[in-house]
Scaffold this motif. Structure first.
Motif, short mmCIF file in Angstrom:
data_model
loop_
_atom_site.label_atom_id
_atom_site.label_comp_id
_atom_site.label_asym_id
_atom_site.label_seq_id
_atom_site.Cartn_x
_atom_site.Cartn_y
_atom_site.Cartn_z
N SER A 160 -7.69 8.46 -4.98
CA SER A 160 -8.68 8.12 -6.01
C SER A 160 -8.05 7.81 -7.36
O SER A 160 -8.69 7.23 -8.22
N ASN A 161 -6.77 8.22 -7.56
CA ASN A 161 -6.15 7.96 -8.87
C ASN A 161 -5.35 6.67 -8.91
O ASN A 161 -4.76 6.35 -9.93
N MET A 162 -5.32 5.96 -7.80
CA MET A 162 -4.51 4.75 -7.84
C MET A 162 -5.22 3.65 -8.62
O MET A 162 -6.45 3.62 -8.69
N PRO A 163 -4.44 2.76 -9.26
CA PRO A 163 -5.07 1.67 -10.02
C PRO A 163 -5.92 0.81 -9.09
O PRO A 163 -5.48 0.46 -7.99
N MET A 164 -7.12 0.51 -9.55
CA MET A 164 -8.09 -0.15 -8.68
C MET A 164 -8.47 -1.50 -9.29
O MET A 164 -9.61 -1.72 -9.64
N ASP A 165 -7.48 -2.38 -9.44
CA ASP A 165 -7.81 -3.65 -10.11
C ASP A 165 -8.35 -4.69 -9.14
O ASP A 165 -8.98 -5.64 -9.55
N SER A 166 -8.14 -4.51 -7.83
CA SER A 166 -8.56 -5.56 -6.91
C SER A 166 -9.88 -5.24 -6.22
O SER A 166 -10.48 -6.12 -5.62
#
Lengths: 104, 122
Positions: free
Chosen positions: A74-80
């Motif tokens: 859940s903490n990973m960057p979610m730009d896509s």
């Protein structure tokens, strides 16, 4: 967000383990369809090759929050991708003409 | 809507005999056709191996999916499609197949998927 002529595709496996499943999905999906990653499918957010293929196919990408939380992602960057909860899942299912499940 | 007839597209993507997936998909398709739904079949990936002629399932004491395919006409299933790229990759041509199938390019295939009321890929 009504995409009444569009299809919602759900994918529940990793492309690293089952590359043919995404291949089939991308063969059958039309541009502007939506793709919701569920279960182990959320690991594909860590797979640049898979994300690039999805992006080339012009699919709107979503992922299910509970599956991210469960897997420590859940903490990973979610730009896509857009993160949705269960209510969001239901809204997506209702706002598309049909749902195709690409499961293993 | 009870009694409504829907177009149901079944995707066969697994090779025969190695697993029961394709058999079960065919069983489901024939069942849907028996309930007078408008059934379509799409062979993609290793699923196109179903279309290779001269299969002898009896050598494995296995049920012959080829025979089921020959029976599609009795179920009024005439929309049988195969992905051209999947055939090419396996050196199969539309003329050499065990049953008549319309060979589709990517755009036509996507149109078939879009137009179906329901798509089932097991």
């Amino acid at each position: 967000m009504t995409d009444i002529n569009k299809t919602l595709h759900t994918l529940n496996c990793t492309v690293r383990e089952y590359p043919a499943t995404l291949q089939r999905l991308l063969l059958c999906a039309s541009a502007d369809d939506s793709l919701l990653l569920i279960e182990n499918g959320v690991y594909n957010l860590t797979d640049a090759t898979a994300l690039a293929a999805i992006s080339r196919s012009q699919l709107k990408l979503y992922c299910l929050n509970a599956d991210l939380l469960a897997r420590g992602l859940s903490n990973m960057p979610m730009d896509s991708a857009t993160v949705v909860d269960e209510n969001g899942f239901v809204e997506l299912a209702c706002s598309h003409q049909k749902v195709i499940s690409w499961f293993v | 809507m009870p009694g409504a007839i829907k177009t149901v597209l079944f995707i066969l993507h697994s090779a025969p005999y190695g697993s029961s997936t394709a058999r079960e998909t065919l069983d489901a398709a024939l069942a849907a056709a028996a309930f007078e739904q408008n059934v379509q079949l799409l062979f993609i990936g290793d699923g196109v191996w179903h279309l290779l002629p001269n299969q002898q399932a009896s050598a494995l004491a296995s049920k012959d999916t080829g025979k089921m395919l020959q029976a599609l006409g009795y179920y009024d299933i005439s929309d049988v499609f195969a992905d051209s790229v999947s055939l090419d990759e396996r050196q199969l041509t539309g003329e050499s197949l065990a049953i008549t199938a319309k060979v589709l390019d990517k755009n036509t295939l996507q149109e078939i998927v879009r137009k179906a009321d329901c798509v089932i890929s097991l």
